[in-house]
Design a protein around this motif. Structure first.
Motif, short mmCIF file in Angstrom:
data_model
loop_
_atom_site.label_atom_id
_atom_site.label_comp_id
_atom_site.label_asym_id
_atom_site.label_seq_id
_atom_site.Cartn_x
_atom_site.Cartn_y
_atom_site.Cartn_z
N THR A 1 12.38 -8.66 -8.53
CA THR A 1 13.66 -9.65 -8.00
C THR A 1 13.81 -10.84 -7.17
OG1 THR A 1 13.33 -8.27 -5.82
CG2 THR A 1 14.93 -7.39 -6.94
N CYS A 2 12.45 -11.75 -7.37
CA CYS A 2 12.34 -12.77 -6.55
C CYS A 2 11.56 -13.56 -8.09
CB CYS A 2 10.92 -11.88 -5.92
SG CYS A 2 9.89 -11.74 -5.85
N GLY A 3 12.03 -12.84 -9.39
CA GLY A 3 11.55 -14.69 -10.38
C GLY A 3 10.19 -14.20 -10.83
N ILE A 4 8.97 -13.08 -10.37
CA ILE A 4 7.58 -13.38 -10.90
C ILE A 4 7.82 -12.67 -12.11
CG2 ILE A 4 5.47 -12.14 -10.48
CD1 ILE A 4 6.42 -12.88 -7.09
N THR A 5 7.10 -12.43 -13.10
CA THR A 5 7.20 -11.66 -14.21
C THR A 5 5.50 -11.16 -14.07
OG1 THR A 5 7.06 -13.38 -15.49
CG2 THR A 5 8.71 -12.60 -15.26
N CYS A 6 5.75 -10.18 -14.90
CA CYS A 6 4.48 -9.81 -14.72
C CYS A 6 3.64 -8.77 -16.07
CB CYS A 6 3.23 -8.83 -13.92
SG CYS A 6 1.83 -8.65 -14.31
N ASN A 7 2.96 -10.01 -16.84
CA ASN A 7 2.62 -9.02 -17.69
C ASN A 7 1.31 -8.96 -19.01
OD1 ASN A 7 5.49 -8.72 -19.45
ND2 ASN A 7 5.61 -10.55 -19.06
N ALA A 8 0.97 -7.77 -19.84
CA ALA A 8 -0.22 -7.81 -19.72
C ALA A 8 -0.53 -8.45 -21.82
CB ALA A 8 -1.18 -6.94 -19.94
N ILE A 9 -2.17 -9.31 -21.96
CA ILE A 9 -2.34 -9.18 -23.46
C ILE A 9 -3.02 -8.51 -23.75
CG2 ILE A 9 -2.50 -10.78 -25.02
CD1 ILE A 9 -1.45 -13.06 -23.10
N CYS A 10 -3.12 -7.33 -25.04
CA CYS A 10 -4.53 -6.79 -24.73
C CYS A 10 -5.14 -7.37 -26.63
CB CYS A 10 -3.79 -5.58 -25.62
SG CYS A 10 -2.86 -4.79 -24.56
N PRO A 11 -5.98 -8.62 -26.33
CA PRO A 11 -6.69 -8.91 -27.15
C PRO A 11 -8.02 -7.19 -28.20
CG PRO A 11 -7.02 -9.82 -26.33
CD PRO A 11 -6.33 -9.07 -25.31
N GLY A 12 -7.09 -7.42 -29.56
CA GLY A 12 -8.50 -7.13 -30.32
C GLY A 12 -9.75 -7.37 -30.44
N TYR A 13 -10.55 -7.55 -31.14
CA TYR A 13 -12.07 -8.18 -31.32
C TYR A 13 -12.48 -9.83 -31.22
CZ TYR A 13 -14.47 -4.48 -30.33
OH TYR A 13 -15.67 -3.04 -29.80
N LEU B 1 4.39 -16.51 -22.44
CA LEU B 1 4.88 -16.30 -21.34
C LEU B 1 4.51 -16.55 -20.20
CD1 LEU B 1 2.71 -12.78 -22.42
CD2 LEU B 1 4.93 -12.69 -22.05
N ALA B 2 4.46 -17.58 -19.91
CA ALA B 2 4.62 -18.45 -18.81
C ALA B 2 5.58 -19.39 -18.79
CB ALA B 2 3.24 -19.64 -18.52
N SER B 3 6.20 -19.33 -20.15
CA SER B 3 7.35 -20.57 -20.34
C SER B 3 8.53 -19.82 -19.63
CB SER B 3 7.57 -20.98 -21.92
OG SER B 3 7.98 -19.41 -21.84
N ASP B 4 9.75 -20.67 -19.56
CA ASP B 4 10.94 -20.04 -19.59
C ASP B 4 11.28 -18.90 -20.41
OD1 ASP B 4 11.59 -20.83 -16.49
OD2 ASP B 4 11.75 -22.58 -16.85
N ALA B 5 11.21 -19.60 -21.40
CA ALA B 5 11.60 -18.66 -22.76
C ALA B 5 11.51 -16.73 -22.35
CB ALA B 5 11.03 -18.97 -24.02
N ALA B 6 10.45 -17.08 -21.99
CA ALA B 6 10.10 -15.17 -21.49
C ALA B 6 10.22 -14.80 -20.07
CB ALA B 6 8.22 -15.34 -21.80
N LYS B 7 11.60 -15.23 -19.44
CA LYS B 7 12.23 -14.79 -18.12
C LYS B 7 11.67 -13.06 -18.15
CE LYS B 7 15.65 -16.17 -15.08
NZ LYS B 7 16.57 -16.06 -15.56
N LEU B 8 13.10 -12.73 -19.64
CA LEU B 8 13.26 -11.34 -19.54
C LEU B 8 11.86 -10.99 -19.80
CD1 LEU B 8 16.17 -10.24 -18.23
CD2 LEU B 8 15.12 -12.82 -18.48
#
Ligand code: NAD
Length: 264
Positions: free
Chosen positions: A179-191, A242-249
């Motif tokens: 509700t406040c414009g903050i997204t939180c995601n994770a990236i899971c690299p292999g090796y 992920l930091a871009s506005d395209a990733a807002k949702l």
């Protein structure tokens, strides 16, 4: 060219974090670098890494040596970025360590350090940037977890537990930030062939009684359907997206970049 936003990447003096910091600088973010330094020589080298990136991409950079095991130092680092630049808009929780051992021999101090650096530090950083992100109505928190945030491997109890913990934190912060414009995601690299992985090879050679090449092909890349190491540039490009506005949702998800490991 500068885009007016400021990023903080923990553990960015080496490996994946350095690749992410460079990708963000290239996309126009000012970047605060962070990493563990043990003496003046290492501190000078880290400062130079940050200065070189500033020169190359025409953005501002800072280096802060906050130890991710210490909440006070983490809060002081974020205060420095906010006081100098006015905000931390993108937080990348990347610093991490590993230790490989069967559970019966696993040293207690290694368990504590892995949980502190890989998991608890992400709580301290996220809490410290939250107020500013919420007030501005915009923020991106990106956690670099691992394929081991979704799957387990033997001999990595603390690492797997810490990374699964960050998966939970990622989902929770996504809900709280919705509700406040903050997204939180994770990236899971292999090796990814970084100093952290180089450091595991001798232990794996010992644990499996194998040569270096056998460990790379039969133990590490064994689980990748695509038999290549992931590159730091590939992780950096995903962070920028992920930091871009395209990733807002896009929020609350863990995105594997693992050559098909987690598809099995
Ligand atoms: P690396 O060892 O090359 O770099 C680690 C960085 O963290 C360095 O900048 C180091 O100074 C910093 N760091 C370590 N302890 C710290 C502390 N106490 N305080 C502050 N900084 C500290 O590691 P990497 O391979 O680039 O890994 C980066 C992240 O990616 C880690 O979270 C790791 O778990 C994750 N990861 C790596 C791989 C891989 O294959 N390399 C795969 C999946 C996930």
């Amino acid at each position: 060219m500068a885009n007016g936003k400021n990023a903080l990447v923990t553990g960015s003096t080496s490996g994946i974090g350095l690749g992410i910091a460079k990708a963000l600088a290239q996309a126009g973010y000012n970047v605060m670098f962070n990493g563990l330094v043990r003496n003046d020589e290492e501190r000078n080298a880290a400062e130079k890494v940050a200065q070189d990136v500033a020169k190359e991409y025409g953005v501002k950079t800072l280096f802060n040596p906050a130890n991710m095991m210490k909440g006070e130092e983490i809060r002081a680092m974020i205060a420095q970025a906010e006081q100098t630049w006015g905000s931390v808009d993108v937080l990348v929780n990347n610093a991490g360590i590993q230790f490989v051992s069967p559970i019966e021999d696993f040293p207690e101090d290694k368990w504590d350090a892995i949980i502190a650096i890989n998991l608890t530090a992400a709580f301290h950083t996220s809490k410290a940037v939250w107020k500013g992100m919420k007030a501005r109505g915009w923020g991106r928190i990106i956690n670099i977890t691992s394929a081991h945030a979704l799957q387990a491997s033997e001999f990595k109890s603390a690492y797997v537990a810490s990374k699964h913990g960050v998966t939970g934190l990622t989902k929770t912060l996504a809900l709280e930030g919705a509700t406040c414009g903050i997204t939180c995601n994770a990236i899971c690299p292999g090796y990814v062939l970084t100093p952290l992985v180089e450091g595991q090879i001798p232990d794996q050679m010992k644990a499996h009684n194998m040569s270096r090449e056998e460990v790379i092909q039969k133990v590490m890349l064994y689980k990748h359907a695509i038999k290549d190491f992931v590159t730091v540039e590939q992780i950096g490009a995903l962070v920028v997206f992920l930091a871009s506005d395209a990733a807002k949702l896009i929020t609350g998800v863990s995105i594997p970049v693992d050559g098909g490991w987690s598809a099995q």
